[in-house]
Design an enzyme around this catalytic site. Structure first.
Site, PDB file in Angstrom:
ATOM      1  N   LYS A 264       0.869  -1.184   0.000  1.00  0.00           N
ATOM      2  CA  LYS A 264       0.000   0.000   0.000  1.00  0.00           C
ATOM      3  C   LYS A 264       0.900   1.227   0.000  1.00  0.00           C
ATOM      4  O   LYS A 264       1.710   1.425   0.902  1.00  0.00           O
ATOM      5  CB  LYS A 264      -0.887   0.016   1.258  1.00  0.00           C
ATOM      6  CG  LYS A 264      -1.599   1.362   1.499  1.00  0.00           C
ATOM      7  CD  LYS A 264      -2.490   1.355   2.743  1.00  0.00           C
ATOM      8  CE  LYS A 264      -3.038   2.759   3.051  1.00  0.00           C
ATOM      9  NZ  LYS A 264      -3.895   2.791   4.261  1.00  0.00           N
ATOM     10  N   ASP A 269      -2.514  10.396   3.280  1.00  0.00           N
ATOM     11  CA  ASP A 269      -3.904   9.996   3.498  1.00  0.00           C
ATOM     12  C   ASP A 269      -4.618  11.038   4.354  1.00  0.00           C
ATOM     13  O   ASP A 269      -4.541  11.026   5.577  1.00  0.00           O
ATOM     14  CB  ASP A 269      -3.932   8.615   4.190  1.00  0.00           C
ATOM     15  CG  ASP A 269      -5.359   8.133   4.445  1.00  0.00           C
ATOM     16  OD1 ASP A 269      -6.306   8.727   3.877  1.00  0.00           O
ATOM     17  OD2 ASP A 269      -5.518   7.148   5.196  1.00  0.00           O
ATOM     18  N   LYS A 276      -9.957  13.183   7.837  1.00  0.00           N
ATOM     19  CA  LYS A 276      -9.462  12.880   9.178  1.00  0.00           C
ATOM     20  C   LYS A 276      -9.403  14.152  10.020  1.00  0.00           C
ATOM     21  O   LYS A 276      -9.262  15.250   9.473  1.00  0.00           O
ATOM     22  CB  LYS A 276      -8.035  12.303   9.077  1.00  0.00           C
ATOM     23  CG  LYS A 276      -7.940  10.907   8.505  1.00  0.00           C
ATOM     24  CD  LYS A 276      -6.485  10.451   8.456  1.00  0.00           C
ATOM     25  CE  LYS A 276      -6.359   9.056   7.872  1.00  0.00           C
ATOM     26  NZ  LYS A 276      -6.982   8.006   8.701  1.00  0.00           N
ATOM     27  N   ASP A 287       1.830   6.705   5.250  1.00  0.00           N
ATOM     28  CA  ASP A 287       0.814   5.734   4.845  1.00  0.00           C
ATOM     29  C   ASP A 287       1.235   4.982   3.574  1.00  0.00           C
ATOM     30  O   ASP A 287       0.495   4.155   3.056  1.00  0.00           O
ATOM     31  CB  ASP A 287      -0.535   6.439   4.652  1.00  0.00           C
ATOM     32  CG  ASP A 287      -1.721   5.515   4.892  1.00  0.00           C
ATOM     33  OD1 ASP A 287      -1.544   4.483   5.568  1.00  0.00           O
ATOM     34  OD2 ASP A 287      -2.812   5.809   4.375  1.00  0.00           O
ATOM     35  N   ASP A 346     -12.001   7.165   3.717  1.00  0.00           N
ATOM     36  CA  ASP A 346     -10.778   6.974   4.512  1.00  0.00           C
ATOM     37  C   ASP A 346     -10.379   5.499   4.600  1.00  0.00           C
ATOM     38  O   ASP A 346      -9.288   5.173   5.061  1.00  0.00           O
ATOM     39  CB  ASP A 346     -10.988   7.562   5.918  1.00  0.00           C
ATOM     40  CG  ASP A 346      -9.680   7.789   6.656  1.00  0.00           C
ATOM     41  OD1 ASP A 346      -8.615   7.702   6.012  1.00  0.00           O
ATOM     42  OD2 ASP A 346      -9.730   8.046   7.875  1.00  0.00           O
ATOM     43  N   GLU A 348      -9.267   3.672   2.344  1.00  0.00           N
ATOM     44  CA  GLU A 348      -8.790   3.714   0.958  1.00  0.00           C
ATOM     45  C   GLU A 348      -7.718   2.670   0.658  1.00  0.00           C
ATOM     46  O   GLU A 348      -7.560   2.260  -0.494  1.00  0.00           O
ATOM     47  CB  GLU A 348      -8.247   5.114   0.647  1.00  0.00           C
ATOM     48  CG  GLU A 348      -6.802   5.389   1.053  1.00  0.00           C
ATOM     49  CD  GLU A 348      -6.531   5.312   2.556  1.00  0.00           C
ATOM     50  OE1 GLU A 348      -7.510   5.386   3.329  1.00  0.00           O
ATOM     51  OE2 GLU A 348      -5.374   5.146   2.951  1.00  0.00           O
ATOM     52  N   ARG A 350      -7.456  -0.489   1.297  1.00  0.00           N
ATOM     53  CA  ARG A 350      -7.975  -1.745   0.753  1.00  0.00           C
ATOM     54  C   ARG A 350      -8.401  -1.595  -0.704  1.00  0.00           C
ATOM     55  O   ARG A 350      -8.320  -2.543  -1.490  1.00  0.00           O
ATOM     56  CB  ARG A 350      -9.116  -2.258   1.638  1.00  0.00           C
ATOM     57  CG  ARG A 350     -10.298  -1.332   1.714  1.00  0.00           C
ATOM     58  CD  ARG A 350     -11.195  -1.606   2.921  1.00  0.00           C
ATOM     59  NE  ARG A 350     -10.606  -1.103   4.164  1.00  0.00           N
ATOM     60  CZ  ARG A 350     -11.176  -1.216   5.358  1.00  0.00           C
ATOM     61  NH1 ARG A 350     -12.342  -1.830   5.491  1.00  0.00           N
ATOM     62  NH2 ARG A 350     -10.575  -0.729   6.430  1.00  0.00           N
TER      63      ARG A 350
HETATM   64  N1  BES Z   1      -3.985   4.832   6.883  1.00  0.00           N
HETATM   65  C1  BES Z   1      -5.085   4.583   7.734  1.00  0.00           C
HETATM   66  C2  BES Z   1      -4.760   3.620   8.866  1.00  0.00           C
HETATM   67  C3  BES Z   1      -3.722   4.085   9.866  1.00  0.00           C
HETATM   68  C4  BES Z   1      -4.129   4.610  11.072  1.00  0.00           C
HETATM   69  C5  BES Z   1      -2.388   3.940   9.619  1.00  0.00           C
HETATM   70  C6  BES Z   1      -3.177   4.991  11.998  1.00  0.00           C
HETATM   71  C7  BES Z   1      -1.444   4.334  10.549  1.00  0.00           C
HETATM   72  C8  BES Z   1      -1.847   4.855  11.747  1.00  0.00           C
HETATM   73  C9  BES Z   1      -6.226   3.982   6.926  1.00  0.00           C
HETATM   74  O1  BES Z   1      -6.316   4.391   5.610  1.00  0.00           O
HETATM   75  C10 BES Z   1      -7.488   4.387   7.592  1.00  0.00           C
HETATM   76  O2  BES Z   1      -7.765   5.560   7.613  1.00  0.00           O
HETATM   77  N2  BES Z   1      -8.239   3.425   8.111  1.00  0.00           N
HETATM   78  C11 BES Z   1      -9.452   3.694   8.776  1.00  0.00           C
HETATM   79  C12 BES Z   1     -10.477   2.685   8.310  1.00  0.00           C
HETATM   80  C13 BES Z   1     -11.876   2.981   8.743  1.00  0.00           C
HETATM   81  C14 BES Z   1     -12.388   4.215   8.060  1.00  0.00           C
HETATM   82  C15 BES Z   1     -12.732   1.792   8.426  1.00  0.00           C
HETATM   83  C16 BES Z   1      -9.220   3.579  10.260  1.00  0.00           C
HETATM   84  O3  BES Z   1      -8.466   2.701  10.684  1.00  0.00           O
HETATM   85  O4  BES Z   1      -9.772   4.380  11.002  1.00  0.00           O
HETATM   86 ZN    ZN Z   2      -4.557   4.984   4.744  1.00  0.00          ZN
HETATM   87 MN    MN Z   3      -7.430   6.170   5.382  1.00  0.00          MN
END
Ligand code: BES
Ligand code: ZN
Ligand code: MN
Length: 499
Positions: A264, A269, A276, A287, A346, A348, A350
């Site tokens: 990824k 992000d 966010k 990210d 967010d 994204e 996946r």
């Molecule tokens: N890049 C983030 C996950 C992340 C969080 C990486 C903290 C490093 C530190 C990912 O894209 C994300 O935002 N995931 C969301 C998914 C949710 C919206 C289902 C999350 O984990 O909140």
């Molecule tokens: Zn992300």
């Molecule tokens: Mn995200």
């Protein structure tokens, strides 16, 4: 800083470090030093809490009767239990200590091995490797740093009874460190410097090691139908890329099917329209950590001329909110033909991996796939910053990854997959949605990925969101980008897929 290997003749200048076992048991070099200093080391130990326990350190400054600037006693616990990882920690901790106190020349007398000559040489090599790994710094943008704040060490020597063998053992380790450092650089760079095209340009540097590097742009990905990946990047001014790296090192008679790493690479992000909160958003420059690891491990494998065929495929996008950005509720069609309702922009990673995974399988028919992604905040809730999350459709691959992680000090912890979890991402409007409910967030993310893995392909997913960045110094990992995964995957390949 120059790292070298020498015999156990103790140097009479600079800092000299020697191991001490549990119960203040001086090993050969420390005992010799104690004698040379008229018993100063034993007196110092008696005056302190230093017992020779693991991770203890005692320094004697300007010791009597010798010219060394300092003698550093390093606790190792039971000497016979000292393994490669302990030696790495010893080297790393010593290097950091010496840099902190302003020492310019350091030597570590490594005579703590429980076993024979060969083993000592291996431990010496790993001590040097630990020091090297800890010496990493990302200081490109610190233009006003005072000299006294900079690391002071100019040389670091590891002394053992077989320096030649130690040096030989160190060769491939140094190559792996090159991959680790590249990954650390890439995740440390800010998002105004690293974006999809500039990341491809950095990866192009691997060509001089014999890696074939290419990239698809938006036009080519549109033709291939990569609607999932492209939807994430459509709000950004920076063009999305699919980075493809190929290392062909397998002997002609051997398994030619490549092993595939998929990363990824979200170069920033913001969350997109599902934006966010501001606090901590700067972390989202890393990210692209999964892609960073894939690039670093390709570098390590190529540099040490690994006898294996490996491909690295990275989906590189920037997730931005804008007038062209994807909206919550949009439905996209992935390269696999499966449709996805994007309920949260967010989630994204996946979406990016869905098309990168499919492409890797269509194009390369890999013998196995490991994907890496800073995929979910939920994995940080579950495992903290110590283990990466591991998901797999194949027990053998899973066990190999667990063992490799343990061996190199990059531990992973397996979490379950299953039909009941898979159901949670069914959508009324499309084949699936990109989020589940609030529970099991890392698992539903992994279930999503599994829908893009063809039956019969061994696959594992490493959620590295909790381990890609470290807020504190660790013995062989300075705070900042860790490159967690590079050593693990190099080890996995070396143990099971080479030759
Ligand atoms: N890049 C983030 C996950 C992340 C969080 C990486 C903290 C490093 C530190 C990912 O894209 C994300 O935002 N995931 C969301 C998914 C949710 C919206 C289902 C999350 O984990 O909140
Ligand atoms: Zn992300
Ligand atoms: Mn995200």
């Amino acid at each position: 800083m120059k790292i070298s290997f020498a015999s156990l003749t103790l140097p009479e200048t600079g800092a000299l470090a020697a191991p001490v076992a549990k119960g203040r048991k001086l090993l050969a070099s420390a005992a010799a030093l104690d004698k040379a200093t008229g018993g100063a080391l034993k007196r110092a130990m008696a005056a302190s809490r230093f017992k020779g326990e693991k991770d203890q350190l005692l320094e004697v400054l300007a010791p009597p009767k010798v010219k060394n600037s300092r003698i550093v006693l390093l606790g190792v616990g039971e000497a016979k239990d000292l393994g490669p990882l302990d030696a790495e920690k010893l080297g790393g901790a010593l290097l950091s200590h010496l840099n902190g106190v302003g020492e310019t020349h350091g030597a570590l007398a490594l005579d703590a091995a429980g076993g024979g000559k060969g083993e000592t040489a291996g431990l010496a090599a790993h001590a040097a490797y630990g020091a090297l790994l800890r010496s990493y710094r990302f200081d490109r943008y610190r233009t006003k740093e005072k000299p006294e704040k900079k690391p002071s060490l100019k040389s670091f020597d590891v002394l053992s009874d077989d320096p030649k063998a130690a040096k030989k053992h160190y060769g491939p380790l140094e190559k792996i460190a090159g991959g680790v450092f590249l990954t650390r650089d890439l995740v440390s760079e800010p998002a105004n410097v690293i974006y999809p095209k500039s990341l491809v340009a950095r990866a192009k540097a691997l060509e001089k090691l014999g890696v074939k590097v290419s990239a698809l742009g938006v036009a080519q990905m549109t033709k291939l139908g990569m609607g999932a990946l492209l939807g994430v990047g459509q709000g950004s001014e920076r063009e999305s890329q699919l980075l493809v790296m190929e290392w062909t090192g397998a002997p002609k008679t051997r398994n030619k099917k490549p092993f595939a790493f998929v990363g990824k690479g979200v170069t920033f992000d913001t969350g997109g329209i599902s934006i966010k909160p501001a606090g901590g958003m700067e972390d989202m420059k890393w990210d692209m950590g999964g892609a960073g690891v894939v690039i670093g491990v390709m570098r390590a494998l190529a540099a040490r001329k690994a006898k294996v065929n490996v491909v690295g495929v990275c989906g590189l996008v920037e997730n931005m909110p804008s007038g062209t950005a994807q909206r919550p509720g949009d439905i996209v069609t992935s390269m696999s033909g499966q449709t996805i309702e994007v309920l949260n922009t967010d989630a994204e990673g996946r979406l990016v991996l869905a098309d990168a995974l499919w492409y890797a399988q269509e194009k390369f028919k890999p013998r196995a796939i490991v994907d890496l992604a800073t995929l979910t905040g939920a994995i940080v809730v579950a495992l903290g910053n110590e283990h990466a999350g591991l998901f797999a459709n194949d027990d053998e691959l899973s066990e190999r990854l667990s063992a490799a992680g343990k061996a190199v000090g990059e531990p992973v912890w397996r979490l379950p997959l299953g039909e009941a979890y898979d159901k949670l991402i069914d959508s009324d409007a499309a084949d699936m949605k990109n989020i589940g409910n609030r529970s099991g967030g890392s698992i539903t993310a992994a279930q999503f990925l599994q829908r893009f893995v063809k039956k019969g392909t061994p696959w594992a997913h490493l959620d590295i969101a909790g381990v890609t960045w470290s807020s504190k110094d660790q013995p062989t990992v300075p705070k900042g980008g860790t490159a967690f995964g590079v050593r693990l995957l190099d080890r996995l390949i070396a143990e099971h897929y080479e030759g």
